[in-house]
Design a protein around this motif. Sequence first.
Motif, PDB file in Angstrom:
ATOM      1  N   ASP A  91     -14.672  -2.652 -12.462  1.00  0.00           N
ATOM      2  CA  ASP A  91     -14.244  -1.707 -11.420  1.00  0.00           C
ATOM      3  C   ASP A  91     -15.128  -1.851 -10.187  1.00  0.00           C
ATOM      4  N   ARG A 105     -10.821   2.681  -4.942  1.00  0.00           N
ATOM      5  CA  ARG A 105     -11.407   2.187  -6.203  1.00  0.00           C
ATOM      6  C   ARG A 105     -10.345   1.314  -6.908  1.00  0.00           C
ATOM      7  N   ALA A 106     -10.774   0.213  -7.431  1.00  0.00           N
ATOM      8  CA  ALA A 106      -9.831  -0.728  -8.082  1.00  0.00           C
ATOM      9  C   ALA A 106     -10.545  -1.484  -9.202  1.00  0.00           C
ATOM     10  N   GLN A 107      -9.716  -2.250  -9.961  1.00  0.00           N
ATOM     11  CA  GLN A 107     -10.243  -3.065 -11.090  1.00  0.00           C
ATOM     12  C   GLN A 107      -9.884  -4.524 -10.845  1.00  0.00           C
ATOM     13  N   HIS A 155      -1.782  -1.261  -3.468  1.00  0.00           N
ATOM     14  CA  HIS A 155      -2.948  -0.475  -3.082  1.00  0.00           C
ATOM     15  C   HIS A 155      -2.530   0.989  -3.085  1.00  0.00           C
ATOM     16  N   THR A 201       0.871  -1.192   0.000  1.00  0.00           N
ATOM     17  CA  THR A 201       0.000   0.000   0.000  1.00  0.00           C
ATOM     18  C   THR A 201       0.892   1.220   0.000  1.00  0.00           C
ATOM     19  N   TYR A 260      -7.214   2.936  -4.914  1.00  0.00           N
ATOM     20  CA  TYR A 260      -7.143   2.134  -6.149  1.00  0.00           C
ATOM     21  C   TYR A 260      -6.126   1.013  -5.954  1.00  0.00           C
ATOM     22  N   THR A 261      -6.413  -0.131  -6.525  1.00  0.00           N
ATOM     23  CA  THR A 261      -5.530  -1.298  -6.367  1.00  0.00           C
ATOM     24  C   THR A 261      -5.063  -1.782  -7.738  1.00  0.00           C
ATOM     25  N   TYR A 262      -3.733  -2.050  -7.849  1.00  0.00           N
ATOM     26  CA  TYR A 262      -3.143  -2.612  -9.074  1.00  0.00           C
ATOM     27  C   TYR A 262      -2.589  -4.009  -8.738  1.00  0.00           C
ATOM     28  N   GLU A 263      -2.911  -4.940  -9.628  1.00  0.00           N
ATOM     29  CA  GLU A 263      -2.332  -6.309  -9.500  1.00  0.00           C
ATOM     30  C   GLU A 263      -1.377  -6.506 -10.672  1.00  0.00           C
ATOM     31  N   ARG A 301     -16.699  -4.072  -0.410  1.00  0.00           N
ATOM     32  CA  ARG A 301     -16.605  -3.695  -1.818  1.00  0.00           C
ATOM     33  C   ARG A 301     -17.986  -3.373  -2.354  1.00  0.00           C
TER      34      ARG A 301
END
Length: 790
Positions: free
Chosen positions: A777, A768-770, A646, A556, A619-622, A787
């Motif tokens: 989203d 907010r994330a995808q 995150h 994060t 927002y979260t990135y994987e 969520r």
Amino acid sequence: MALLRTLALLLALAVSELHCLPWFINVSESLRPGTILQSFSFNCTSYIPTLQLVHVQPPTTFFNPPSLTRSQGIYVGMVTLSSLARLDALSVNHYELLLRLTCGSRVMEGPLSVHVRRDPGHSACTGRFASPAGEIIQVLETVTPGARLYTLLLPGLELQRAQISIISAQDPPYFPGPFSINGQGWLLAPSQGLKGQAQKVFQLQILVTFGQNQSCLGTLKVKVLPVPSSQISFLKQASNITIPEDLPPGGKVVQVQARGFDVRYEILSPVPCQLFSIGRADGVIRTTVPLELAQAPGAAVTRLRVKAYERLSPWTSVELELTVNVRSVNRWPPRCLPAMLVTQIPETTPVGTVLNTFTCADPDSPGSILDYQLQFHSPPGSASLCLRDRVLEVNATLDCDAPGACFQLAASILVLDGGQPLMTAEVPVLVMVTPVNEFSPACVPHKFRVREDAGPHTLLGSVVGMDKDYPHNSIEYYISGGPAIFSVDHLSGEVHLLGSLDYELQTLYRLTVLLIDHSQDQDLTHHRSGSCTITIEVEDVNDHAPECQPPFQELTIYALLGHSVEVTKVSCWVPQEPQRLAFSYSIVGGNSQSRFSLQGATLVYNNIMLGPTWPEQFYTYELLIRVADAGPSIPHLSTTATVIVHLVPWRASTVATRTQRATVSTVMTPLLVTDTEAFWQPEPWFVVVLTVTSALFVLALGWLLSRLFQGHFRLAQMHQTPSKPAQALLLNSIQRTEESIQGCMEAPRMEMPQVPSSVNLRLHFDGRAQDSRTGRDYLFNTLTGARRWL
């Protein structure tokens, strides 16, 4: 008569009801061919009988084989005269026929006597006159016209007053005139004579008629001979004749010829002549006994006196003297010891070695000088051997190390005498050259390269051994010591890999290959050996993928607008190859807005973009980071590390007045929170299938829900529309955000103060994330984890 009764009684016992079997019959000489002499009948129950004519005494063809017919259960046999039958009581008046009767297993033989009686009223033509060839007479062409040439003698002609006539044509010009014959059987010459008719043959058909309509026909041939010459002489003839003593009995010595008519020859002296004879008609003198001068020295020279004369006038003759010389003949070839030479020598036999000495002698001339010649048969023209007088020696080096060089030398020694004719003796010579194992096998050192991932039974290469001894490839290969993961084929020399290799454990092997020859010596137990060293280099193969520690990270970060933030550093290595340090890094997934980049192994978040893309919420990135080795080894193996980031956006507040702009900036230091969790990473194909299936399901479900709740969504949008005071408040907030950008850029790494709790209470969903799988989203709360899908 007692014998005949006994024979009839035996036949009656063997053959039931034998009737009318005459054993003695009288016939007339006037019977014609085909006449049945006698018939008889008999019974033979349960069998088929046979009746045979075994023989006739005196032998003749006048009788046919007996016939056998059956009538009403009774067999009837008949004896008849053949078509050649000419019975003449004056010539033969008794015939004995032996008959053989067979009925089943019973056989009985019995004689049948035929007596030919004289028939005064019968007369027949007999002798050569009645034969198909006829009678031949010879007369000179100087015979007197009308002279008696021949007398026809037929039995009984003078008693029966027979009439004789010539019935054949005697037409000129072939006939000079007709021949005539009188009642006494005298054949008379033509009245014109036979002068000039020499060598002609006149054929006459003569008919003899006697009795009452009885006659016979005969043939008479008259051959006219030329007048014999009154002078006879020998043709030119050598008086001395030489013949060899080996002329066999009956061999032709010479032929003498004399001029004259129908000449005959005879030897007048010596009488008797024991060595030679002469042909009376052809004049050929031949030997009568072997002419062995050793046993009969007097046969060396013989003087002959030969006489030639005409057969019709023996008083006209001539004599010839001949001398026959018998020449001694060289008949016996030389005799040698040994009569055959078969020997065996090794190929290392030195030049000049004596193989044998031959002793030969001529039986015809003991002590004479003989000539010796050496002839090669196989191989032709070989110079390996030589003959010096009577001594056979080795003439050249015997090398059996080439195909077909030697192994067997076939020759012969020809021994010649000086006699006439020249006699020779041949002594076969067979020299077998045996091989000797003289040289040791050798091979050239080799270097083989093999990949470390090569499997068992992989062919690494071949060791080629060479041997100067023939055959050159009679070599067996063995590995002397060395690791057990290699083997060599005993016959071909091929080196194979049996186990597995590991470049990291050992990169170089040295093997000693032992070469042993065989089948190159007469003694099969005699071997020679050699060796060579082969080097096997193991080629490195990239067979271990990098491993990252940890393989999964969840972080994060708090990002400031316009600043780049170092997120984390990916730490990867190859445990099996710790020396491998070169890796390449790339982001292969999750970097949807290209916010992240890699600087080597460091993951950096780039937040220098301005405008509406600045995230206001959590927002979260994987991210999926591919780590691959970058060294020279191939293939390049890779692994994937997962980093979940995150992102918490942060804004600094600013206070402004009409006359003075005061910027309150807060220095923030990003807070890095590392949370490592275990996760399940399915296979790629499973993720693809599950994603496609879920997307299709969601699309279908969304389409149905949109149709059902279209009105409800419109109503919710109307309630969420902000009022005018709220819009004004939002515009002021945006202006304050723009004024504080400068302060944020001047202190990007200032320590972040604690966020007021009123803000957290007011924002229920602060991120907010995808979703990385479905692509949708969603909003989330960082404290509670709740969520809400968008």
